[in-house]
Design an enzyme around this catalytic site. Structure first.
Site, mmCIF file in Angstrom:
data_model
loop_
_atom_site.group_PDB
_atom_site.id
_atom_site.type_symbol
_atom_site.label_atom_id
_atom_site.label_comp_id
_atom_site.label_asym_id
_atom_site.label_seq_id
_atom_site.Cartn_x
_atom_site.Cartn_y
_atom_site.Cartn_z
ATOM 1 N N LYS A 192 35.089 21.249 76.243
ATOM 2 C CA LYS A 192 33.888 21.152 75.396
ATOM 3 C C LYS A 192 33.145 22.474 75.548
ATOM 4 O O LYS A 192 32.394 22.680 76.504
ATOM 5 C CB LYS A 192 33.015 19.973 75.871
ATOM 6 C CG LYS A 192 32.192 19.293 74.805
ATOM 7 C CD LYS A 192 31.216 20.201 74.067
ATOM 8 C CE LYS A 192 29.911 20.368 74.781
ATOM 9 N NZ LYS A 192 29.054 21.409 74.144
ATOM 10 N N GLU A 213 28.781 24.562 88.509
ATOM 11 C CA GLU A 213 28.473 25.985 88.674
ATOM 12 C C GLU A 213 27.230 26.236 87.842
ATOM 13 O O GLU A 213 27.293 26.217 86.609
ATOM 14 C CB GLU A 213 29.629 26.862 88.176
ATOM 15 C CG GLU A 213 30.925 26.698 88.940
ATOM 16 C CD GLU A 213 30.875 27.260 90.354
ATOM 17 O OE1 GLU A 213 29.871 27.884 90.727
ATOM 18 O OE2 GLU A 213 31.850 27.043 91.085
ATOM 19 N N CYS A 262 24.739 34.438 85.239
ATOM 20 C CA CYS A 262 24.331 33.534 86.330
ATOM 21 C C CYS A 262 24.066 34.281 87.622
ATOM 22 O O CYS A 262 23.202 33.904 88.397
ATOM 23 C CB CYS A 262 25.390 32.459 86.533
ATOM 24 S SG CYS A 262 27.022 33.143 86.842
ATOM 25 N N GLU A 272 14.837 31.034 86.914
ATOM 26 C CA GLU A 272 15.883 31.810 86.254
ATOM 27 C C GLU A 272 15.393 32.185 84.853
ATOM 28 O O GLU A 272 15.061 31.310 84.057
ATOM 29 C CB GLU A 272 17.170 30.982 86.150
ATOM 30 C CG GLU A 272 18.317 31.765 85.551
ATOM 31 C CD GLU A 272 19.609 30.947 85.421
ATOM 32 O OE1 GLU A 272 19.531 29.802 84.944
ATOM 33 O OE2 GLU A 272 20.672 31.459 85.793
HETATM 34 P P1 NAD Z 1 23.458 24.443 79.350
HETATM 35 O O1 NAD Z 1 23.319 23.680 80.620
HETATM 36 O O2 NAD Z 1 22.392 24.336 78.357
HETATM 37 O O3 NAD Z 1 24.809 24.046 78.587
HETATM 38 C C1 NAD Z 1 26.052 24.088 79.240
HETATM 39 C C2 NAD Z 1 26.981 23.098 78.561
HETATM 40 O O4 NAD Z 1 26.468 21.785 78.753
HETATM 41 C C3 NAD Z 1 27.127 23.292 77.062
HETATM 42 O O5 NAD Z 1 28.473 23.065 76.688
HETATM 43 C C4 NAD Z 1 26.219 22.227 76.484
HETATM 44 O O6 NAD Z 1 26.596 21.779 75.202
HETATM 45 C C5 NAD Z 1 26.365 21.114 77.503
HETATM 46 N N1 NAD Z 1 25.208 20.222 77.529
HETATM 47 C C6 NAD Z 1 23.921 20.526 77.226
HETATM 48 N N2 NAD Z 1 23.144 19.425 77.326
HETATM 49 C C7 NAD Z 1 23.954 18.409 77.714
HETATM 50 C C8 NAD Z 1 23.754 17.028 77.983
HETATM 51 N N3 NAD Z 1 22.543 16.467 77.863
HETATM 52 N N4 NAD Z 1 24.813 16.290 78.366
HETATM 53 C C9 NAD Z 1 26.046 16.847 78.475
HETATM 54 N N5 NAD Z 1 26.302 18.127 78.192
HETATM 55 C C10 NAD Z 1 25.273 18.926 77.841
HETATM 56 O O7 NAD Z 1 23.730 25.934 79.841
HETATM 57 P P2 NAD Z 1 23.853 27.226 78.933
HETATM 58 O O8 NAD Z 1 22.485 27.496 78.419
HETATM 59 O O9 NAD Z 1 25.003 27.091 77.994
HETATM 60 O O10 NAD Z 1 24.285 28.338 80.007
HETATM 61 C C11 NAD Z 1 23.389 29.028 80.755
HETATM 62 C C12 NAD Z 1 23.340 28.501 82.174
HETATM 63 O O11 NAD Z 1 24.660 28.541 82.733
HETATM 64 C C13 NAD Z 1 22.497 29.351 83.082
HETATM 65 O O12 NAD Z 1 21.691 28.540 83.891
HETATM 66 C C14 NAD Z 1 23.536 30.100 83.932
HETATM 67 O O13 NAD Z 1 23.059 30.529 85.180
HETATM 68 C C15 NAD Z 1 24.627 29.093 84.032
HETATM 69 N N6 NAD Z 1 25.918 29.736 84.357
HETATM 70 C C16 NAD Z 1 26.432 29.590 85.618
HETATM 71 C C17 NAD Z 1 27.639 30.206 85.965
HETATM 72 C C18 NAD Z 1 28.218 30.054 87.353
HETATM 73 O O14 NAD Z 1 29.384 30.401 87.558
HETATM 74 N N7 NAD Z 1 27.471 29.528 88.301
HETATM 75 C C19 NAD Z 1 28.314 30.981 85.026
HETATM 76 C C20 NAD Z 1 27.768 31.114 83.744
HETATM 77 C C21 NAD Z 1 26.562 30.476 83.416
#
Ligand code: NAD
Length: 507
Positions: A199, A275, A310, A409
């Site tokens: 997804k 993550e 991240c 963040e």
């Molecule tokens: P997000 O949490 O908004 O979304 C991530 C995924 O979760 C997407 O596919 C989204 O559609 C899904 N999602 C959103 N709401 C949901 C819900 N209610 N139920 C189920 N799924 C849901 O994150 P983002 O904005 O896409 O990414 C940015 C974040 O990712 C930042 O906080 C960043 O630090 C983190 N990140 C971490 C790493 C790591 O390796 N630790 C790497 C890259 C990004």
């Protein structure tokens, strides 16, 4: 046929970049597995590029029914053993065919990430895509070199400790490194023999869609690797709650990561690996060499990928005696960080990924000033670049530890600087965070480097440079940056494997 970057950009101009679900035998409208379905009258989401907010196409809007169809296909393939029971060397052979196709489509995939996420094309071409492809090659090459164990029994028994694929894996992805995050999850999960339902983030589904098509072309059975596009609530949550999914590997915000723990608790106790976000410190001691290497690394940590990273080193903790000199050098070197359209090969700072995120990042510009920080560089937005969401690399000094900019963040190009006098103070500031993903420290004193690295509460600590390690080293967080496993390294395989004991009785 692989497309060139300019062909991808032309398709975007005409609004013809689509991504639909890739689920075999699934006939629901908007989800039958070809790109065109995303343009049918069925549920679909607009896809706009952050470069100028223009419509570049649509993605199919996945629902619980689409997730269920993908999970059913994945379960059937897992039980049939079409992939899970292949010899690891055979899985390697197929994944390496996929690697060849990814190489052939390098430019196309780089252009898709550029247009979808607003990432600079030079980064997509020279960093993201090579790292993505290497990840697949690395796990393909690793999987037929992983051994089980024999327990130290006497002659009357034989104890085998074997690793098995966990089953049906859900991979839920963020938007900031679309192709690379896909590879970090899908490569080890598939190499280990699982069936995977992907997804991707709704803002950036294009490269995931194209890479999955190429996987099927290479010979990975379509039931084994399925893709459902759509937003978090409609497609992500049903995956998190599905009773026949064995684990979800999630990368994204800490807030949504928490929800996956809840989904698992309220459904089938599937394993969850998170993550999540970060607020990584960079500590510069007074014995650090303030040369171009240090300056370039500090800026890369803070501003690479527009700070939408991240492991972004968003807190610079500097010895008071060298702080002003360092700030002068950072500002001078920022002259090389061109802000502009990410399709321009010279540009290092493209737009924020979407309007809502742009507003969120801007809110930090306001709150930092209100909470007493001093703006020393940047803070501009760029209306002259059109309707995209551009923010200049920005530096604030005198940022207080209890302020929003120090604690939260940002996920944008804002660096917060705070001074210190003693090593203990520096450590206290570095560890004063709910997060613990990464950290960097700069010193010429090897004893101090070792001492401080061991006391920083973060999953990766780099010394005299900014780094996340490489594909051979595990990456993941302490505290609220992560939970349950690691990406990268042989350790990533642990997420996707069960450990079984087989005990032969009698001699
Ligand atoms: P997000 O949490 O908004 O979304 C991530 C995924 O979760 C997407 O596919 C989204 O559609 C899904 N999602 C959103 N709401 C949901 C819900 N209610 N139920 C189920 N799924 C849901 O994150 P983002 O904005 O896409 O990414 C940015 C974040 O990712 C930042 O906080 C960043 O630090 C983190 N990140 C971490 C790493 C790591 O390796 N630790 C790497 C890259 C990004």
């Amino acid at each position: 046929m692989a497309r060139t970057a300019s062909e991808v950009f032309n398709l975007a101009k005409r609004g013809e970049l689509w991504a639909g679900h890739l689920i075999p035998n699934h006939t629901k409208e908007g989800g039958a597995g070809t790109a065109n379905t995303a343009t049918a009258s069925g549920a679909r989401l607009e896809n706009r590029t952050p470069i100028d907010n223009s419509l570049i196409g649509y993605i199919a809007a996945g629902t619980a029914a689409d997730i269920d169809a993908a999970v059913k296909a994945a379960r059937a393939s897992f039980e049939a053993g079409t992939w899970s029971q292949l010899a690891p060397a055979e899985r390697k052979r197929v994944i390496l065919k996929w690697v060849d196709l990814l190489h052939a489509h390098h430019e196309e995939l780089a252009a898709l990430d550029c247009i979808d996420a607003g990432k600079p094309i030079s980064e997509c071409m020279n960093t993201d895509m090579p790292a993505t492809i290497d990840t697949f090659a690395w796990y393909a090459e690793a999987i037929d070199k992983c051994f089980g164990k024999i327990s130290p029994t006497g002659p009357d028994a034989l104890g085998l400790i074997v690793r098995e694929p966990i089953g049906v894996v859900g991979a839920v992805l963020p938007w900031n490194f679309p192709a690379q995050m896909y590879a970090w999850k899908v490569a080890p999960a598939l190499a280990a023999g699982n069936s995977v339902v992907v997804k991707p983030a709704e803002l950036t589904s294009l490269s995931a869609y194209r890479m999955t098509e190429l996987a099927h072309e290479a010979g990975i059975p379509p039931e084994v690797l399925t893709l459902v596009t759509g937003d978090g609530e409609s497609a992500g949550e049903p995956l998190g709650r599905h009773a026949d999914v064995d684990m979800v590997s999630f990368t994204g915000s800490t807030e949504v990561g928490r929800l996956f723990l809840k989904y698992a608790a309220e459904s089938n106790l599937k394993e969850i690996v998170l993550e999540c976000g970060g607020k990584s410190p960079q500590i510069v001691f007074d014995d650090a060499t303030l040369d171009d290497h240090l300056v370039d690394n500090i800026l890369a940590a803070a501003f690479w990928n527009m700070g939408e990273n991240c492991s972004c080193g968003s807190r610079l903790i500097v010895h008071q005696s060298i702080k002003d000199t360092l700030i002068t050098k950072l500002i001078a070197a920022l002259a090389n960080w061109k802000v502009g359209l990410p399709t321009d090969a010279e540009v290092k700072i493209g737009p924020m990924v979407e309007a809502a995120h742009f507003m969120k990042v801007q809110s930090f510009l306001h709150s930092a000033r209100e909470q007493g920080a001093k703006l020393v560089h940047g803070g501009r937005t760029f209306p002259e670049l059109g309707s995209g969401w551009y923010i200049e690399p920005t530096i604030f000094d005198n940022v207080k530890p209890d302020s929003r900019l120090f604690q939260e963040e940002v996920f944008g190009p804002i660096l917060a600087i705070t001074g210190f006098e003693t090593e203990e103070q520096a450590l206290k500031l570095a560890n004063d965070s709910n997060y613990g993903l990464a950290a960097s420290l700069y010193t010429q004193n090897v004893n101090r480097a070792r001492r401080v690295a061991s006391r920083i509460r973060a999953g990766t600590v780099s010394i005299n440079g900014f780094s996340e390690g490489d594909i051979s080293t595990p990456f993941g967080g302490y505290r609220q940056s992560g939970f349950g496993g690691r990406d990268n390294g042989l350790e990533a395989l642990d997420q996707y494997q069960q450990i079984k004991t087989i005990w032969y009785v009698g001699g």
